[in-house]
Write an enzyme that holds these catalytic residues in place. Sequence first.
Site, mmCIF file in Angstrom:
data_model
loop_
_atom_site.group_PDB
_atom_site.id
_atom_site.type_symbol
_atom_site.label_atom_id
_atom_site.label_comp_id
_atom_site.label_asym_id
_atom_site.label_seq_id
_atom_site.Cartn_x
_atom_site.Cartn_y
_atom_site.Cartn_z
ATOM 1 N N GLY A 108 0.809 -1.207 0.000
ATOM 2 C CA GLY A 108 0.000 0.000 0.000
ATOM 3 C C GLY A 108 0.849 1.266 0.000
ATOM 4 O O GLY A 108 2.027 1.239 0.380
ATOM 5 N N HIS A 303 1.686 -10.679 6.913
ATOM 6 C CA HIS A 303 1.664 -9.260 6.507
ATOM 7 C C HIS A 303 2.987 -8.577 6.833
ATOM 8 O O HIS A 303 3.025 -7.395 7.195
ATOM 9 C CB HIS A 303 0.500 -8.542 7.187
ATOM 10 C CG HIS A 303 -0.157 -7.508 6.323
ATOM 11 N ND1 HIS A 303 -1.173 -7.808 5.449
ATOM 12 C CD2 HIS A 303 0.046 -6.172 6.195
ATOM 13 C CE1 HIS A 303 -1.566 -6.704 4.827
ATOM 14 N NE2 HIS A 303 -0.835 -5.709 5.251
#
Length: 403
Positions: A108, A303
Amino acid sequence: MIGATFAKRRTFCNIPNRLLLIIMDTRYNTNYPSVDYLRAKARKKIPGFAFDYLDGACNEEINLDKNTSELREVELLPYYLSGNKVPDMKTELFGHVYDAPFGIAPVGLQGLVWPGATEILAKAAFEQNIPFCLSTVTTSSIEKVAELTEGRAWFQLYHPQEDDLRDKILKRAADNCPVLVLLSDVPAFGYRSKEIKNGLSMPPRMTLHNVMQIMGRPHWAIKTLLHGTPKFETLLPYIPKGMNMHHLGLFMNKTFNGKLNLDKVASLRDKWKGKLVIKGIVTEEDTEKVVKLGLDGIIVSNHGGRQLDAAESSVHSLQRVLAYKDKIKVMIDSGLRSGPDVARAMASGAEFTFMGRSFMYGVGALGASGGTHTINILKNQLRQVMVQLGCESTRDFPNFIVK
């Protein structure tokens, strides 16, 4: 010295010329021959708040370190009398043969780290024939990346609260991407102290501290000014006009909470006609559930240590799900930083690997050439490991692990 290659040097006297050219035939900037060098350079080139976002993780960042350190406890066993085998890094995945067994994971806010980072990496991945996965919350659109990759990029979905918004995004992805990656491991936003302290937002909040950091990185500042303020390009059609940063943050938190259940996954399986992968699965129970729903792959991941600091490393989680390899494609990310790391993960049972930070360090360090450079050094490193082991194919890596 851009473009220097070890293949031009004459110091590898004991290696057959054919193998020497195979090992060291890829061009890259020899000033930055590893991801560690790229990371150090990126730290000097981009503002502190951007580097902290890229480099950091949640809470005390314990799992961030474990991901790499525990992967590097895996040992490989070379067979030196097996002959001079020519290594082949080509790896088939979902009907496409890639030139290496690693891809670029979704990240992101890529444009915050370096202007145009998403496009740089997508283009490099396409040219080097490795997969690129676009995040819902990064700074380029599905359509732009599809154009750069001739429709070969993957798309990672942050599941929206509203089914109508989900379907609109899915339609765009279906028109442009062969693989959908469903993100499962963000039911809550990670508690990241560095980001909280820096007041991270898009665009960056102009505190005196952040302004001073930007002034100290004039190259980044000029590039960002010329490129334009980074935005959530894929999501722009759905964001109400005229929001200030506070209200945009509230909108994003409310709209994309990432919470999944089996009904949502089943609905996506029914709607998505391409390959469907779920990322963040780490248990046998969850793996069995998605196998029954007919998903095509899982990416074992935590993650990158950004969500649950108390979790185990990704290579340890990988061992829990290997029993399902005959039913679903098992891949891995989190913690990989080098060609030997890719070899360790593949030897541990992964069928493909992904890296996010490693490629972003490359772009943060070298800008437009950073994507290609990082792919090249990883290919060179992995090729050297394969020759050293006597490993002819990426499928053979599990034969070289020390048990």
